[in-house]
Structures are given as structure tokens and as C-alpha cells.
Enzyme design. Structure first.
Site, PDB file in Angstrom:
ATOM      1  N   GLY A  94      10.760  28.759  -3.608  1.00  0.00           N
ATOM      2  CA  GLY A  94       9.552  28.296  -2.930  1.00  0.00           C
ATOM      3  C   GLY A  94       8.947  27.113  -3.660  1.00  0.00           C
TER       4      GLY A  94
ATOM      5  CB  CYS B 105      14.573  29.114  -7.391  1.00  0.00           C
ATOM      6  SG  CYS B 105      13.903  27.561  -8.016  1.00  0.00           S
ATOM      7  CE1 TYR B 106       6.115  30.506  -6.902  1.00  0.00           C
ATOM      8  CE2 TYR B 106       6.820  32.474  -5.706  1.00  0.00           C
ATOM      9  CZ  TYR B 106       5.816  31.721  -6.285  1.00  0.00           C
ATOM     10  OH  TYR B 106       4.516  32.176  -6.257  1.00  0.00           O
TER      11      TYR B 106
ATOM     12  CG  HIS C 193      18.626  27.086  -5.160  1.00  0.00           C
ATOM     13  ND1 HIS C 193      17.734  27.733  -4.338  1.00  0.00           N
ATOM     14  CD2 HIS C 193      17.871  26.319  -5.991  1.00  0.00           C
ATOM     15  CE1 HIS C 193      16.501  27.375  -4.642  1.00  0.00           C
ATOM     16  NE2 HIS C 193      16.557  26.519  -5.649  1.00  0.00           N
TER      17      HIS C 193
ATOM     18  CD  GLU D 289      19.840  29.493  -2.076  1.00  0.00           C
ATOM     19  OE1 GLU D 289      20.330  30.105  -3.050  1.00  0.00           O
ATOM     20  OE2 GLU D 289      18.694  29.024  -2.097  1.00  0.00           O
TER      21      GLU D 289
ATOM     22  CG  ASP E 299      21.429  28.474  21.992  1.00  0.00           C
ATOM     23  OD1 ASP E 299      22.446  28.583  21.278  1.00  0.00           O
ATOM     24  OD2 ASP E 299      20.418  27.863  21.639  1.00  0.00           O
TER      25      ASP E 299
ATOM     26  CE  LYS F 121      23.224  25.911  18.825  1.00  0.00           C
ATOM     27  NZ  LYS F 121      22.175  25.872  19.860  1.00  0.00           N
TER      28      LYS F 121
END
Ligand code: XMP
Length: 519
Positions: A59, A86-87, A175, A177, A233, A375
């Protein structure tokens, strides 16, 4: 009976990082369902979610500030495995009475991480002593909470990863991710699958089975209406509903005459032809052109197109009095945006981008079978349901279609010219392998004339601009660096094959300050 694929799940608490959705996508890729809750979520909401593991995101704030975001203290007493990124790591450190300070140097980008231990399984299977990680922080943990251990360091962060030897609480300053941390997926897998014990039931087949049984339960023997646009979609919703309730589904496809070359026919071929769905094509090109006559301002054009769309759709919808549900292609990022992840569990419905306000006009309850999916998951289940790749992997196309790619007033002949030019550009991109490499590409019609010479004759005709961009989120974008020889080939084809065009240009503007579309 469908398997309970939500039996194992991860909760992600959002502290406002730009990467929070990416964490969720990584967890889903590991075959595990997850949801994102705000850090403001109540303790009860967090407890009731019944997660196998909780991830605290990064964050933009600093924990040193009074009133900085944190999770409820009682979350630490739940005994659920906890990973702070992280945060998120810094907030764990602060809440458990460690210390966080401003680092001497802001660490941003690549860093070498030196592993000291396997961190109670968080780094299991990573046998390197040194690995590359992605950092983005100003603060760092300077003192561990009681009984915690350091499991990795970098030159700038003496505590770059920590863990509690028995309580399954972990922190990563970097991170995992992002793809710039090559071992990140492995670390997340260790946390999600091994430490939190999630099995990996979240896969396309199971997602479809669950959606089908939920749709059947929700709808029973009632009739459902869906607005088909040709986009990813609504296409996947159509295929899914067709599998679940077959003939109880009716689709309305509003052909506004502003679609790409042959797009309307392709939509009909796929859904009516291949899937055998009841699709009503409302050929409303003339009505759109009439309503757009004399309209030059982009915003005005958008409004007219939106309003005419609703008029046409409603007229068709009202013909069928048996309809009791309206289906929409809302996906999880829409839900997150609408709810702002403010109160965690709020599933606020967002009117579909191109079907704005329809539920309220029709006064029908809404069914949104994709509202839990990202998505990439929507595309994967689309493939599993047998939808063609051309539909699933097509570049995004704006709701107002070619209406915002013909500058100023829209006239019938302009549409045809643009469709042909766009088709040449796109088919060449596909042929030379660039289509998948760029995020969005299209042609734009400029209603100005320019002099050219073709053969021995003078040509005084229109200009086509080509636009191809690279972007992650469509909020910022860069013009794609397509080879000059390729652009020349496209330009030659357009001018040779379309007599109404005398000049082709390539748009090299970035967003910002330009936008992706020209209007
Ligand atoms: P801009 O032009 O704002 O485009 O940089 C960003 C992305 O949004 C798409 N776009 C639209 N999509 N209705 C839509 O459904 C619209 O009115 C609209 N305007 C822009 C654009 O194609 C790009 O992907």
C-alpha cells in the site's frame, strides 16, 4: 452435484497497492479461489469469510503515521496463516510490536535477496542462496516482533523477509506477485497450497460446473435476456447460459452499423449457428445514422449512440413478455471498482459499460455469472465452452464502435472506408504476428482530404491514421514500435485497395497526454 470449489479459499486484505488485483490473479492461477476485502472490513466479515490463509497487500501509506491502515488486531488471534507483502509486512511488524523505520535509501526495482533459511516452508524448494526480487518501498522493518526470525536480507533491507517459527505468520518486503520476481509464484504457491493447505480446485471445468448449477438454481424454468455485443464478456455469458438453461436464453444483438468489417455476421454465425442460441439481430444502422446526423462533438455522439442503443434494445426486449431476468457480463474487476473494496464484502452491481442503465429500464433482476472472475479466467472458460479464439482474444472495442473512430460527423461512406482500412491493418498484424504483441490496434478515419498521385492520376481523397498501443491497464499507453517496413506495407495496401484514401499516417502519441481513441 458440483464440487464445492470454494471450500478452500484465500482472503486478500487490500491496503491500496497497485498490485492487489495481481496478487488475486496469482492466487487464482494457483487454482485457489480468493477475494479482496478492504482493510476497513470488519473483524466479523474477515472471520466469516473463513479463509485458509490471509494475504495483506502492499500500500502507499506509511505505518509510522498515526491512524495508518491496519487489520483488526484480533485477526492475529484467528490462527489462520498470514502473509504480509511490503506494507502488509510492515503493518504486521508494527501491530506485533516490532519496529518500522524510514530506510536510508528508497529501494525500487530489482534487488538481490540473500536467503538465510527456508522460513518455515515459505521458501521451500528454492535452493538458491541468492535470488532476484522486485522492491518498491521507502520504509522497512528495523526490529522484529518477539520470537520472529529473519529469513532473507538484501543490501538495503536487513529484514527483507521474516517468519514466526510456529504461528505461520510471514512477511515479505519484496513483491512476489510481479513477474520481475522470478521465484515469486513458487513462494506464493508455498503459502497458498502448502502452508494454508488449499487444494487447487479452482479450474475452468469446475468454475463452469459451479456457474451452471448456480444459474439453474437461480433461474429455475424462467426466461433470461442477454444483450450480446460481440465482446468477450457477453460472449462467455451467452455460452455459459446456453449450457445451463439452453432455450430459456434469448439474446438481443444490436447491430448499430458501427461495427468492424463483417463483425455482425460473425456474431450471428457463432451464436445462432454454432451454439444454436436464440439471437435476435436488430439491424439498426439506419436509425443510428439518422440520430447521429449533424452531430460532431465526441461526447454528444457518445450520448446519442448510448441512447439509441437503449431505445433499440428496449423495443426488442419488450416484444418478449416472458423474460424475467436480465443477464450481464460484469466481471470481478468491475465489482472491485464499484465497491471500491471499501467494505470488503459489498458486491455492488455496476451497469455494464455498454448497456448502461438497462436493468432499471427493464425493471428485471440481474444475473451476473462472471462476477467472481478475472478477465483471463473469463477467457479460459470461454475456450473450455468452445468459443472461437478470434472472439476471446480480440482487442477491446469501444461501445460506440467506429462512431468514435470517424472524427466529427459520421456519414455512411466513411464507415465502409474505415471498415476496409481497419480490416487490412488488423489482418496484416495477425499475419505478421504483431496482433498478440500489441494491446489494441485500429484505424481512424480523418475527414480531411489530401493530395496524392496514383498511377498517372492525381488523387484528392481522405486520410487514414493507424493506431497501435502497448498498455497494461489502458490508463496509460505507449504507441507500439511497429517496424517501418510493416507500416509501409499496410499503408501501400490501404491506398492501393481503397480508392477513397490518399494518405496513411501512424499515430505515435502516448497516453497521457493523448488518449487511445481519437475521440
Ligand atoms: P481512451 O480513449 O479513454 O480509451 O484512452 C481507453 C480504453 O477504453 C476504450 N474506450 C471505450 N470503451 N466505451 C467503451 O466501451 C467508450 O465510450 C470508450 N471510449 C474508449 C478504448 O477503446 C480503450 O480500450
Amino acid at each position: 452435484m458440483a464440487q464445492n470449489i470454494l471450500a478452500d479459499k484465500i482472503l486478500i486484505i487490500d491496503f491500496g497497492s497497485q498490485y492487489t488485483q495481481l496478487i488475486a490473479r496469482r492466487v487464482r492461477e494457483l487454482g485457489v479461489y480468493c477475494e479482496i476485502y478492504s482493510h476497513r472490513a470488519s473483524f466479523k466479515a474477515i472471520k466469516d469469510f473463513n479463509a485458509n490463509g490471509i494475504i495483506l497487500s502492499g500500500g502507499p501509506e506509511t505505518v509510522k503515521q498515526k491512524g495508518s491502515p491496519k487489520v483488526h488486531d484480533k485477526v492475529f488471534e484467528l490462527g489462520i496463516p498470514l502473509l504480509g507483502i511490503c506494507y502488509g509486512m510492515q503493518s504486521i511488524a508494527k501491530q506485533l510490536k516490532g519496529k518500522v523505520e524510514l530506510a536510508n535509501k528508497r529501494e525500487f526495482g530489482h534487488a538481490d535477496l540473500f536467503l538465510k533459511s527456508q522460513g518455515s516452508g515459505l521458501f521451500k524448494g528454492i535452493n538458491k542462496k541468492k535470488m532476484s526480487v522486485w522492491m518498491s518501498h521507502g520504509d522497512h522493518v528495523s526490529k522484529l516482533p518477539k520470537d520472529f526470525k529473519v529469513c532473507a536480507t538484501t543490501n538495503n533491507s536487513p529484514i527483507a523477509a521474516f517468519h514466526h517459527p510456529t504461528k505461520k505468520i510471514f512477511g515479505l518486503q519484496f513483491h512476489p506477485e510481479v513477474t520481475h520476481t522470478p521465484q515469486g509464484k513458487k513462494i506464493l504457491k508455498n503459502f497458498v497450497r502448502d502452508i494454508s493447505g488449499c487444494k487447487g480446485l479452482w479450474n475452468s471445468k469446475n468454475i463452469i460446473d459451479r456457474a451452471v448449477s448456480e444459474i439453474r438454481e437461480q433461474v429455475g424454468d424462467q426466461e433470461v435476456l442477454l444483450g450480446l455485443s460481440g465482446g468477450v464478456d457477453s460472449a462467455v455469458v451467452a455460452a455459459l447460459l446456453s449450457k445451463a438453461i439452453g432455450n430459456q436464453l434469448t439474446c438481443i444483438f444490436v447491430d448499430n452499423g458501427l461495427l468492424r468489417l463483417n463483425e455482425g455476421d460473425q456474431v450471428m454465425e457463432t451464436f445462432k449457428g454454432k451454439f444454436g442460441i436464440k439471437v435476435k439481430r436488430a439491424n439498426a444502422g439506419n436509425q443510428f445514422l439518422r440520430d447521429l446526423k449533424g452531430k460532431k462533438d465526441p461526447e454528444q455522439k457518445r450520448k446519442v449512440i448510448g441512447k439509441t442503443f437503449i431505445d433499440v434494445f428496449l423495443k426488442e426486449a419488450k416484444r418478449n413478455t416472458k423474460i424475467q431476468w436480465l443477464a450481464q457480463g460484469t466481471i470481478y474487476p468491475d465489482v472491485i471498482e464499484s465497491a471500491g473494496t471499501k467494505n470488503g464484502s459489498a458486491h455492488v452491481i455496476k451497469s455494464h459499460h455498454n448497456v448502461g442503465g438497462l436493468p432499471s429500464y427493464l425493471n428485471l433482476p440481474v444475473i451476473e455469472p462472471l462476477k467472481d472472475l478475472f478477465k483471463d479466467e473469463v477467457r479460459k472458460i470461454g475456450l473450455e465452452l468452445g468459443l472461437p479464439k478470434e472472439i476471446l482474444f480480440r482487442h477491446p472495442f469501444p461501445g460506440p464502435g467506429l462512431g468514435v473512430r470517424i472524427l466529427g460527423e459520421i456519414k455512411r461512406p466513411y464507415i465502409k472506408i474505415l471498415q476496409l482500412a481497419d480490416d487490412i491493418f488488423i489482418s496484416e498484424l495477425v499475419k505478421d504476428g504483431y496482433y498478440e504483441k500489441v494491446s489494441q490496434a485500429f484505424a481512424v478515419f480523418l475527414p480531411v482530404k489530401s493530395v496524392g498521385v496514383v498511377g498517372d492520376s492525381r488523387r484528392y481523397k481522405y486520410v487514414i491514421a493507424l493506431r497501435a498501443v502497448e498498455t497494461i491497464d489502458f490508463m496509460t499507453a505507449k504507441s507500439a514500435k511497429l517496424p517501418h517496413t510493416f507500416l509501409e506495407k499496410v499503408s501501400n495496401r490501404i491506398i492501393n485497395e481503397i480508392p477513397e484514401v490518399s494518405r496513411v499516417t501512424y499515430d505515435i502519441s502516448s497516453k497521457p497526454p493523448a488518449t487511445i481513441e481519437w475521440e
